[in-house]
Design a protein around this motif. Sequence first.
Motif: not given
Length: 393
Positions: A380-386, A388-393
Amino acid sequence: MSRGLCLCPRCHRDVDRPGITLLAEQPGLFRLERVEWDMKEAGVWAFGPLLPPLPQWARVSLQEGHTPLIRAKRLGRRLGFNGELWLKDEGRNPTGSFKDRLAAVLVSEAVHSGAETLVLVSSGNMGAAIAAYGAVAGLEVVVIVPPGTAGPKVSQMMAYGARVVSVRGTGSDRLGLCLEAVQRLGWYNVNSPFNPLGVEGTKTAAYEVWTALGERLPDWVVVPVGFGCNLVGHGLAMRQLVSAHANLKMPRLVAVQPEGSPSVVVGYERGVEHAVPGPQDTIAGGISQRVTLHGYMVLRLIRESGGTAVAVSDGEMLDAVRMLAECEGVYAEPSAAAAVAGFARLMGQGRIAPHECVLLVVTATGLKEKGDRGGSLPTIDPSLQQLESCTRR
Ligand SMILES: Cc1ncc(COP(=O)(O)O)c(C=O)c1O
């Protein structure tokens, strides 16, 4: 005459013949109740009086053994077991597997007998152990591996200076080549199924378990089985302890094998004396054998102890790798996590009572396995939104 002690290549009834293993098995001989562990001695040699007598100058050690006995409460809960569950984490040995216990004894005997070049067939762990111990003893090591052996294991062997050769054909072809080199070139045979001193080294893990449990033995001992040296070592050492201590009961020994390489399981189910040769179709390289060469003794020990043999699928072993890591922080390769998969099977069959004490022998670290997860990492890019979305279970 070949160098290195050999079994009968036809029947493999090594440990039943008079010899070093049988001698060490005699209960009175070493008076176990009076042995004091000499912790000043390095590694397995702390159990020196229980091992084949080798002079101090020949003994090689990398401080192997004395591995942690871990109370696996979270794993037990995950599998619905309320009794006492223990892991013997053999991945903590110097080269990452229980094979260091064998290597310490085998290489010391090779030094004692004046060997110059050691040779063996290995799927990786034994080759790495012999390469390391051979290096510190100043000996040449040749390891014959099957094509496709895990890269990290090959790198490890080569780092210790071993000459590693990948040989096509079957496991028997590779063993045949190895024995020919022993006979024709005078190299020393450190194949654990053909040199009973390897089994002697594995016994030390059982002595450690007995000591760490406050001079008790578990009710069940679950061991992944390839050629069978490790299970035979545990079985003989525990039998030795039981005959020396009236309060001890022999644990039930369980051999775990892959469904794709089940020679002992088939022998057990058919009620025959020997392992039955079969396929080698599994991801678990350490316990993938056409036939368990110590099959006769493995079958005898599991039957005499009231134990059993179970086959597990590759999927069950991979689940076991994850469970061990998630619950206990122990990262094991599939062959080593097979003990957990075998235990889960026995639990499923209702074989183990809720109050019993169970030992799972986790034979090696997972750090040297071929990793297959790196390529599938989310990037991902260094983005908090990305994030969060890719670590959501
Ligand atoms: C990780 C692991 N577990 C178990 C085994 C099987 O041990 P044995 O051949 O003593 O049965 C091996 C053998 O290579 C191994 O590497």
